[in-house]
Design an enzyme around this catalytic site. Structure first.
Site, short mmCIF file in Angstrom:
data_model
loop_
_atom_site.label_atom_id
_atom_site.label_comp_id
_atom_site.label_asym_id
_atom_site.label_seq_id
_atom_site.Cartn_x
_atom_site.Cartn_y
_atom_site.Cartn_z
N GLY A 114 26.12 8.52 -3.16
CA GLY A 114 26.51 8.87 -4.51
C GLY A 114 28.01 8.75 -4.72
N TYR A 137 20.07 22.81 -13.35
CA TYR A 137 21.20 22.48 -12.47
C TYR A 137 21.98 23.74 -12.11
CZ TYR A 137 25.37 20.05 -10.73
OH TYR A 137 26.40 19.59 -9.95
N LYS A 175 14.40 21.22 -6.83
CA LYS A 175 13.91 21.10 -5.45
C LYS A 175 15.04 20.81 -4.47
CE LYS A 175 10.12 18.89 -4.48
NZ LYS A 175 9.08 17.83 -4.45
#
Length: 318
Positions: A11, A148, A94
């Protein structure tokens, strides 16, 4: 040679961490399921020998197996932009819960030190400004952004539980808005969205009246703070970010000027629970890590512009 696992290593932030830890002489294991990560961010590392870099395609919400010794685990696996976590709400929850549990279990088994990537979003739409680490936040747990915010709040809680109950060495970084190369074009965050729109000559989309504020930290400064925190003795959360606050409208105007674009600004309704202010209190980082951001926003934006010019060109010729 220290051996370090970086989850979410393909990322935006994870890829910069791979570069930094290799430069520091670590053997880096980069783990990512590529749901939001991209191997283009780490393509330059694939030519390195295995004793310097390995890529592991794996979902950290499943059992994590890493053979051999391990010194450090940097847990950065998670969707981080609003566009991603609103599109992937279950996966976001998750990875914050199951993924953090699996990463902590691995750190416990290996006797490794774990650093958790948390976020300024644990403060929600804050009633205290700027936000210090001892502020508990103002979060809507059932709002759209809650997937989030609460994933990261749970991740912090289980990390502290593993530290207290199992004696795992842990560190927690609360990351404020960060920018730089390897961000995805139009990923829903202000900078890549504004950059893409300005470079294409499109109107820049500002939500609300643009009076809400953010503080933008260049990625090199953030990585330096993370590296210092990992090696420090500080085992409670630390804010890492830039304290130079700017309104979103002024930021959009700054991007238009930087890109020499003819774009205008268009306004859309403010999303639910969008924070009205965001600025870190970094006195703890200054005191315990001797850290403060070094890159001025305008300089960082100029460093980032070339990357986005190439990204826009690639997207229009694809």
């Amino acid at each position: 040679m220290p051996r370090t696992l970086i989850t979410g290593g393909a990322g935006f932030l994870g890829s910069h961490l791979c570069d930094r830890f290799i430069a520091e002489g670590h053997e880096v294991l980069c783990m990512d399921n590529l749901v939001t990560g991209n191997t283009d961010n780490i393509a330059h590392l694939f030519e390195r020998p295995d004793e310097q870099f390995k890529f592991i395609h794996h979902d950290v919400t499943d059992y994590i197996h890493v053979g051999g010794e391990l010194d450090y685990v940097l847990h950065f696996a998670s969707p981080a932009s609003p566009a991603d976590y609103l599109r992937l709400p279950i996966q976001t929850l998750k990875v914050g819960a199951l993924g953090t549990h699996k990463a902590l279990g691995l750190a416990k088994a290996k006797g490794a030190r774990l650093l958790l990537a948390s976020t300024s979003e644990v403060y929600g739409d804050p009633l205290v400004h700027p936000q210090p680490e001892d502020y508990w936040g103002n979060v809507n747990p059932i709002g759209s952004r809650g997937v989030y915010d609460e994933a990261k709040r749970f991740a912090e809680a289980i990390t502290m539980a593993y530290q207290r109950y199992h004696g795992v060495e842990t560190r927690i970084v609360r990351i404020f808005n960060t920018y730089g190369p390897h961000m995805r074009l139009d990923d829903g965050r202000a900078l890549p969205t504004f950059m893409g729109q300005a470079l294409r000559g499109e109107p820049l989309t500002v939500y609300g009246d643009g009076s809400q504020t953010r503080s933008f930290c260049y990625v090199d400064d953030l990585v330096e703070g993370i590296y210092r925190l990992l090696l420090s003795d500080e085992n409670e959360p630390v804010n890492i970010g830039n304290t130079e606050e700017i309104t979103i409208k002024a930021f959009a105007e700054e991007i238009i000027e930087l890109t020499d674009s003819g774009s205008t600004i268009t306004y859309e309704p403010l999303p639910q629970d969008d924070p009205q202010v965001r600025e870190p209190d970094i006195s703890k980082a200054q005191r315990t890590l001797d850290w403060a951001p070094q890159v001025e926003r305008r300089d960082g934006l100029r460093k980032t512009l070339d990357y986005f010019q190439d990204a826009v060109e690639a997207s229009t010729t694809a």
